[in-house]
Structures are given as structure tokens and as C-alpha cells.
Design a protein around this motif. Structure first.
Motif, PDB file in Angstrom:
ATOM      1  N   ALA B 344      15.552  30.538 -28.430  1.00 34.58           N
ATOM      2  CA  ALA B 344      15.814  31.609 -29.381  1.00 34.58           C
ATOM      3  C   ALA B 344      16.057  30.972 -30.740  1.00 34.58           C
ATOM      4  N   VAL B 345      15.240  31.367 -31.717  1.00 36.88           N
ATOM      5  CA  VAL B 345      15.303  30.738 -33.020  1.00 36.88           C
ATOM      6  C   VAL B 345      16.110  31.615 -33.974  1.00 36.88           C
ATOM      7  N   VAL B 346      17.052  30.984 -34.660  1.00 36.73           N
ATOM      8  CA  VAL B 346      17.893  31.760 -35.572  1.00 36.73           C
ATOM      9  C   VAL B 346      17.487  31.461 -37.007  1.00 36.73           C
ATOM     10  N   VAL B 347      17.147  32.536 -37.718  1.00 42.53           N
ATOM     11  CA  VAL B 347      16.641  32.399 -39.075  1.00 42.53           C
ATOM     12  C   VAL B 347      17.460  33.299 -39.978  1.00 42.53           C
ATOM     13  N   ASP B 348      17.818  32.811 -41.115  1.00 41.36           N
ATOM     14  CA  ASP B 348      18.585  33.615 -42.056  1.00 41.36           C
ATOM     15  C   ASP B 348      17.805  33.647 -43.365  1.00 41.36           C
ATOM     16  N   ASP B 349      17.235  34.798 -43.693  1.00 38.68           N
ATOM     17  CA  ASP B 349      16.428  34.911 -44.913  1.00 38.68           C
ATOM     18  C   ASP B 349      15.310  33.876 -44.954  1.00 38.68           C
ATOM     19  N   GLY B 350      14.671  33.649 -43.820  1.00 40.69           N
ATOM     20  CA  GLY B 350      13.569  32.695 -43.789  1.00 40.69           C
ATOM     21  C   GLY B 350      14.003  31.260 -43.587  1.00 40.69           C
ATOM     22  N   ILE B 351      15.289  30.977 -43.802  1.00 43.08           N
ATOM     23  CA  ILE B 351      15.803  29.611 -43.654  1.00 43.08           C
ATOM     24  C   ILE B 351      16.164  29.362 -42.196  1.00 43.08           C
ATOM     25  N   TYR B 352      15.671  28.266 -41.647  1.00 44.76           N
ATOM     26  CA  TYR B 352      15.948  27.920 -40.263  1.00 44.76           C
ATOM     27  C   TYR B 352      17.401  27.483 -40.097  1.00 44.76           C
ATOM     28  N   ARG B 353      18.117  28.155 -39.152  1.00 48.87           N
ATOM     29  CA  ARG B 353      19.524  27.808 -38.963  1.00 48.87           C
ATOM     30  C   ARG B 353      19.777  27.021 -37.690  1.00 48.87           C
ATOM     31  N   GLY B 354      18.867  27.144 -36.713  1.00 40.54           N
ATOM     32  CA  GLY B 354      19.061  26.415 -35.472  1.00 40.54           C
ATOM     33  C   GLY B 354      18.498  27.214 -34.325  1.00 40.54           C
ATOM     34  N   MET B 355      18.706  26.731 -33.110  1.00 35.63           N
ATOM     35  CA  MET B 355      18.159  27.442 -31.959  1.00 35.63           C
ATOM     36  C   MET B 355      19.120  27.388 -30.786  1.00 35.63           C
ATOM     37  N   LEU B 356      18.886  28.329 -29.851  1.00 43.36           N
ATOM     38  CA  LEU B 356      19.655  28.368 -28.613  1.00 43.36           C
ATOM     39  C   LEU B 356      18.674  28.295 -27.470  1.00 43.36           C
ATOM     40  N   ASP B 357      19.070  27.589 -26.407  1.00 44.82           N
ATOM     41  CA  ASP B 357      18.269  27.681 -25.189  1.00 44.82           C
ATOM     42  C   ASP B 357      19.128  28.332 -24.110  1.00 44.82           C
ATOM     43  N   LEU B 358      18.545  28.484 -22.918  1.00 43.05           N
ATOM     44  CA  LEU B 358      19.229  29.197 -21.845  1.00 43.05           C
ATOM     45  C   LEU B 358      20.606  28.593 -21.568  1.00 43.05           C
ATOM     46  N   GLU B 359      20.643  27.256 -21.592  1.00 44.81           N
ATOM     47  CA  GLU B 359      21.891  26.574 -21.258  1.00 44.81           C
ATOM     48  C   GLU B 359      23.001  26.883 -22.269  1.00 44.81           C
ATOM     49  N   SER B 360      22.623  26.869 -23.567  1.00 41.01           N
ATOM     50  CA  SER B 360      23.673  27.110 -24.558  1.00 41.01           C
ATOM     51  C   SER B 360      24.142  28.566 -24.522  1.00 41.01           C
ATOM     52  N   ILE B 361      23.256  29.491 -24.126  1.00 39.80           N
ATOM     53  CA  ILE B 361      23.690  30.890 -23.983  1.00 39.80           C
ATOM     54  C   ILE B 361      24.675  31.010 -22.815  1.00 39.80           C
ATOM     55  N   ALA B 362      24.332  30.364 -21.712  1.00 39.62           N
ATOM     56  CA  ALA B 362      25.216  30.405 -20.544  1.00 39.62           C
ATOM     57  C   ALA B 362      26.570  29.798 -20.877  1.00 39.62           C
ATOM     58  N   GLU B 363      26.556  28.749 -21.704  1.00 44.68           N
ATOM     59  CA  GLU B 363      27.824  28.148 -22.116  1.00 44.68           C
ATOM     60  C   GLU B 363      28.651  29.125 -22.929  1.00 44.68           C
ATOM     61  N   GLY B 364      27.964  29.907 -23.772  1.00 48.08           N
ATOM     62  CA  GLY B 364      28.655  30.890 -24.627  1.00 48.08           C
ATOM     63  C   GLY B 364      29.474  31.857 -23.809  1.00 48.08           C
ATOM     64  N   ILE B 365      28.966  32.235 -22.620  1.00 43.90           N
ATOM     65  CA  ILE B 365      29.659  33.255 -21.844  1.00 43.90           C
ATOM     66  C   ILE B 365      30.803  32.660 -21.021  1.00 43.90           C
ATOM     67  N   THR B 366      30.733  31.355 -20.746  1.00 43.84           N
ATOM     68  CA  THR B 366      31.793  30.777 -19.926  1.00 43.84           C
ATOM     69  C   THR B 366      32.947  30.254 -20.769  1.00 43.84           C
ATOM     70  N   GLU B 367      32.730  30.218 -22.060  1.00 44.57           N
ATOM     71  CA  GLU B 367      33.778  29.682 -22.934  1.00 44.57           C
ATOM     72  C   GLU B 367      35.045  30.513 -22.856  1.00 44.57           C
TER      73      GLU B 367
END
Lengths: 228, 367
Positions: B344-367
Motif C-alpha cells: 500500500a503506497v502512501v502519497v501526500d499531494d503527489g509526494i511519496y511518503r512510504g509504504m505498508l505491506d501486510l506485515e506492517s498492517i498486522a503489526e499496527g493492529i497488535t500494537e
């Protein structure tokens, strides 16, 4: 003499157009008794009907009233009212017995239509009205009465047309009205008199029907008029 | 919630005449100022009864209800209700009055002059997203969704501090419902009313509720907490069953993307040499490369093409789904499963901010 000739003869008599037995007198008697009967019936039953509608009770009563109203013969009420009133000292030829019978005839449709009309207002509309802070009086006058006006007016129309037709019976207890021509026409074998009386009653009933239908439409608030 | 609660129910009980069981047995609930509380539970749980006791459409059998510190029973019901907006599922607009007249009902009751009412109605029509031309129409001439917007406008008309809503979006079709929910969520964010919102739709309760109260039969509160907490730690089997499946997904929908969790991933500037590009792909274990032009996201290219010509001259393919920094982890998950590259690519006004993959999303929910 043909029927048509007898009608022409009746219409050519001067007493037909002026005096105590003229068309104008009889028409006037007929109309005022009918109007008075509907107004008095309304004053008698509408407050109770409005209240029962508002508290959402009495729909069984309303159905029973209209059924009894249908079952009881106006002529029977007229005869009994005539006898009772004469006993009480009323003069023969006075309109009171007719008035009583016509009030009894007019009351049921007005009562029933008013109760039903108010109860037909959507409960959600009334709940939201209360929820916004309308008082009970404001709910009644601002929401329930305007929305039930068409059905109430229909009750008045039904009552009035029935009353006009039935007021004819007044002649049988020695009162006037247009029924006088019909009763006298039979008694005197005067077909012209009889037919003119019958036609006038018919025309009056139709005029009442049309006039009150127009009033019913006028009483229907804009937003609930059926689309054309 | 700072200060005193806006609405306080204390040991409130309701037994309907002719019923042997209490619809609400003994309910105590505090609702904070400016808070939106959703009441949810199976039918017969007393959620609607509870709501309607607050404005005394239903009179409680016993107990105490305070609104803004005042005993609700000590004020005449109609006066109490004029300071409480009320929206019901059937809407209940007055069919014989125009939309403008409907919206102006309470201001007229409390005696505003006509010019002030007109001004307020025009303002509200705009706020709830109705066309100005609707004002002269009658309710029967509006669609269900438009009628409910008018219903919300009518409830807000005299700017009441409290709003009671009884399944307000239950009767409109799912697409309109979703739109109305989001618009109401935004509206609530701006207006900061104290809202009590009854619903039987778990997702709606989660989306709109600052806190949600899950009720069991008889008005028993099973759990009263912020949605995240309820989803993460259901207090009872009842709550867990009631929330149903996909609890994880429902939680993801509540969690915003945390910028600190974003990874840079295999994204390089177009000036990068092929050798360096290969090294980056290897390091991330992927066969594709994200291309940036001075921080701007251009797209991605297949790893096989990296040697064919300079990166600058390649024709990158766009990411089908991009997120912004306001997105939730649920939309991030959606982007991951939709995208070719499984990120999942995160863009803010066309500027690349970073990305998430499945693992980092799963980490988000267990935090």
C-alpha cells in the motif's frame, strides 16, 4: 292531462312563486333545517370525536356508531321524536322533530370520519411533532387537524347530502320543506307538484354534493393533495 | 470527557403497562459534552426505549435523568424537547408543510422572527447538503435520502446542544446510507453536539460512536467504551457474539495509518544507476522497483526492465490504489490485496511518503 302539462300547470300557478307554499319558501325551509341539523350535529359530536382521535382511542366506538347510524331508520326516529315532542307541548307543523331526526342522521358520519381522520395521521409524524416540543394543543391544531381535514370534510359532505335527501320526510309529520310538494302531490293526485318537488330535492342534493366536494378539496393541505 | 456529563441516566427503569418484564431494568449511563454515543444491541434490548426516555417521549417508571445538570422530569416535556434535536427512522416530516417550514418548526415555536428563521433555514439546507430549491417543496416530493437530510436539518434548527437519533439512516438504501453516515460524521466533528444514536448496525455504531454502549435484553449494559477498546477486548461472550465476524477488519477501519510505521521500500529516484537499482530490489526481495522523481511518485516498473535503458526513460505503471496520510489501516489492507506489488503506497499531494505491506498492517493492529 299529460305529466308534462301538469308540471307546466303547477309552474304557472302564482302560489308556486310567492306565498307560504311557494318554491322559495319550501326551498328556504329545506335548506335552513338541513344546515342547522349538520351544524348542531357537528357541535355535539366533533369535540368528542377530535378528543378520541387525539388520544387514539375509540376506533371501535366509531365503527359501532356508524353501523348503528346505518341501522336506525330516520323515519322511525322522526315518528318517535314527533310524538314525544308533541306530548311535550310542541306545535304540529313546527320543525323540531325533523331537526332531531336529521341531527341523529348527520352525527354518525361526521363522528366516524373525524375519529378515523385523526387516527390516520402517521404516528411517526405525531411522534416527531412531540419530539420537537409541540404542546398537545399544538400537535392537535398544527398537525392532526390540518392533516385530517379532508376526511372530516368528507364526513360533513356525506352527512349533509343525506340530510337534504331525508329532510323530505318532514312533510309526513306536517312540517314544510320540499317534501311538502311530494306528499301533497300524492294526496291531491297532482303529478306536476310531485315531480317538481322531487326534482328540486334531487338538484339540491347534487348542488350540496358538488359544493362540499369543492370545499373538501380546498381543505386538503397542499402537500398531501394527490398528484394529478 | 472534561467536566460534568451532558446527559446522565441514574438507575433508570421502564416497565410498560401490561408487561411483566422491565424493558429497561436499571440503567445508569453518563454521556459527555460533545460526545457521540451509539447505543446498540439486539431487538428488545431497550436501546430505543432508553433514547426516548431522554426526551420523555417515553416516561421512565423510576430513576433520574439529568440533562446539562437539570432534572429532566422537573421541566415541562415540551420545553425540555425544544432544546433536544430529535431524528427518527420514519423521519416524520410534516407532509402539509414545505421543507422550509418543516426545518423552521422549532425556531417558530420558540418565537424567532421570520427573517431570522429564513436565514437559519437557508444555512441549514446548505449544511445538510440539500439544494436551495428544495425549500419550497413538500416532503412527498423528495427522495428518502433528501427527506432524512431535511429531518436532520429540522433537528438542528434551533441549535440544540443535544441530538437524539433513532436509527436515522435505517430506511434509506445502503449507498445513500453510507454517504449520510459519513456526512453526519463530518457534521458532528464540526458542530460538536452531544449525540445519542441508536442503531442496529455494528459498522455504523463503530464509525459514528466516540463511545458505544452495547446493551443486552432489559437494558443491561454489557460494555460501554470507545469502539477500539470494545473490538480489541470484548467484555463478554455476548459482546463478542454481537460484534460478529471480521472484528479484526472492523478494528483496522478505526486505526489510522501511523506515519512512523511507514517503510521506504524498494523506491528509488530515477537518477539511480541500474546496479544500485538491482541492489535495492535484492535487499527487499522483490522483482519490481518504485520510481520517484525528486520525491514525486511516478509509478513502478518490472525488475526485468531495469537494465534495458536508464530509469528516467522507462515508462512506469501507476499504482492502482494509493493512500493518503488520513487513510485507515483497513483501506491500506484493501490496497495491499488489490495491488500487483502487494504493498500500500502512501502519497501526500503527489509526494511519496512510504509504504505498508501486510506485515506492517498486522503489526499496527497488535500494537
Amino acid at each position: 292531462m299529460t305529466t308534462w302539462e301538469s308540471v307546466q300547470e303547477f309552474l304557472s300557478e302564482p302560489t308556486t312563486w310567492s306565498g307560504p307554499d311557494s318554491i322559495w319558501t319550501r326551498l328556504g325551509e329545506h335548506i335552513w333545517v338541513s344546515v342547522a341539523a349538520v351544524i348542531i350535529a357537528g357541535l355535539l359530536v366533533l369535540p368528542l370525536a377530535v378528543w378520541l382521535g387525539h388520544i387514539r382511542r375509540g376506533s371501535a366506538v366509531a365503527t359501532a356508531v356508524v353501523n348503528i347510524g346505518r341501522a336506525v331508520p330516520s323515519f322511525g326516529i322522526l315518528a318517535i321524536a314527533f310524538l314525544v315532542l308533541v306530548q311535550m307541548g310542541a306545535g304540529v307543523g313546527e320543525p323540531w322533530a325533523v331537526l332531531v331526526a336529521l341531527i341523529a342522521l348527520a352525527a354518525p358520519p361526521m363522528f366516524t370520519n373525524t375519529v378515523a381522520g385523526i387516527q390516520a395521521v402517521e404516528p411517526a409524524t405525531i411522534e416527531s411533532a412531540r419530539g420537537m416540543g409541540l404542546t398537545e394543543r399544538e400537535v392537535l391544531t398544527g398537525v392532526e387537524l390540518p392533516l385530517s381535514a379532508p376526511l372530516m370534510m368528507e364526513g360533513v359532505r356525506i352527512a349533509f347530502v343525506q340530510v337534504i335527501a331525508t329532510a323530505t320526510l318532514g312533510a309526513l309529520v306536517a312540517w314544510g320543506g320540499l317534501g311538502r310538494y311530494i306528499v301533497d302531490g300524492f294526496a291531491r293526485q297532482d303529478m306536476g307538484r310531485l315531480i317538481v318537488g322531487a326534482v328540486l330535492v334531487g338538484l339540491l342534493a347534487i348542488a350540496a354534493e358538488l359544493g362540499l366536494s369543492a370545499m373538501q378539496r380546498a381543505a386538503t393541505p397542499h402537500g398531501i393533495r394527490p398528484a394529478r | 470527557m472534561a467536566g460534568d456529563p451532558m446527559i446522565r441516566l441514574e438507575n433508570v427503569k421502564k416497565v410498560f403497562p401490561g408487561s411483566s418484564r422491565a424493558a429497561v431494568t436499571d440503567l445508569s449511563l453518563d454521556i459527555g459534552r460533545g460526545e457521540c454515543v451509539t447505543l446498540i444491541g439486539p431487538s428488545g434490548c431497550g436501546k430505543t426505549t432508553t433514547l426516548k426516555m431522554i426526551n420523555r417521549i417515553i416516561e421512565p417508571t423510576s430513576g433520574r435523568i439529568e440533562i446539562d445538570g437539570r432534572d429532566a422530569m422537573a421541566i415541562p416535556a415540551h420545553e425540555l424537547r425544544r432544546s433536544i434535536g430529535y431524528v427518527i427512522q420514519q423521519i416524520g416530516l410534516f407532509p402539509h408543510r414545505t421543507i422550509a417550514q418543516n426545518i423552521g418548526t422549532v425556531p417558530a415555536l420558540v418565537g424567532w422572527d421570520q427573517a431570522r428563521i429564513d436565514e437559519r433555514v437557508a444555512e441549514l439546507v446548505e449544511i445538510v447538503g440539500l439544494d436551495a430549491e428544495m425549500m419550497a417543496r413538500y416532503p412527498s416530493e423528495l427522495s428518502g435520502g433528501q427527506q432524512q437530510r431535511a429531518g436532520v436539518a429540522r433537528a438542528l434548527a434551533a441549535d440544540p446542544p443535544v441530538l437524539l437519533m433513532d436509527e436515522p439512516f435505517g430506511a434509506v438504501d445502503p449507498i445513500v446510507r453510507k454517504r449520510l453516515q459519513h456526512e453526519f460524521h463530518d457534521l458532528q466533528g464540526r458542530l460538536g453536539k452531544t449525540v445519542v444514536f441508536v442503531t442496529h448496525d455494528v459498522d455504523e455504531a463503530i464509525l459514528l460512536g466516540d463511545r458505544m454502549a452495547i446493551l443486552n435484553i432489559g437494558g443491561i449494559i454489557e460494555q460501554y467504551d470507545i469502539p477500539e477498546k470494545i473490538l480489541a477486548e470484548p467484555a463478554s461472550d455476548f459482546v463478542e457474539r454481537f460484534l460478529g465476524g471480521e472484528r479484526g477488519l472492523k478494528r483496522l477501519a478505526l486505526l489510522p495509518i501511523n506515519e512512523a510505521d511507514l517503510e521506504h521500500g524498494p523506491f528509488v529516484d530515477v537518477s539511480t544507476t541500474p546496479a544500485e537499482a538491482h541492489r535495492v530490489m535484492e535487499q527487499h526481495g522483490v522483482d519490481w522497483l518504485g520510481l520517484l522523481d525528486d520525491e514525486r511518485l511516478l509509478g513502478w516498473v518490472d525488475g526485468d526492465l531495469v537494465d534495458s535503458k536508464p530509469l528516467r526513460d522507462l515508462d512506469p505503471r501507476p499504482f492502482l490504489v494509493t493512500l493518503d496520510t488520513e487513510s485507515t489501516l483497513r483501506s491500506a489492507l484493501d490496497a495491499v490485496v488489490t495491488s500487483h506489488a502487494r504493498v500500500a503506497v502512501v502519497v501526500d499531494d503527489g509526494i511519496y511518503r512510504g509504504m505498508l505491506d501486510l506485515e506492517s498492517i498486522a503489526e499496527g493492529i497488535t500494537e
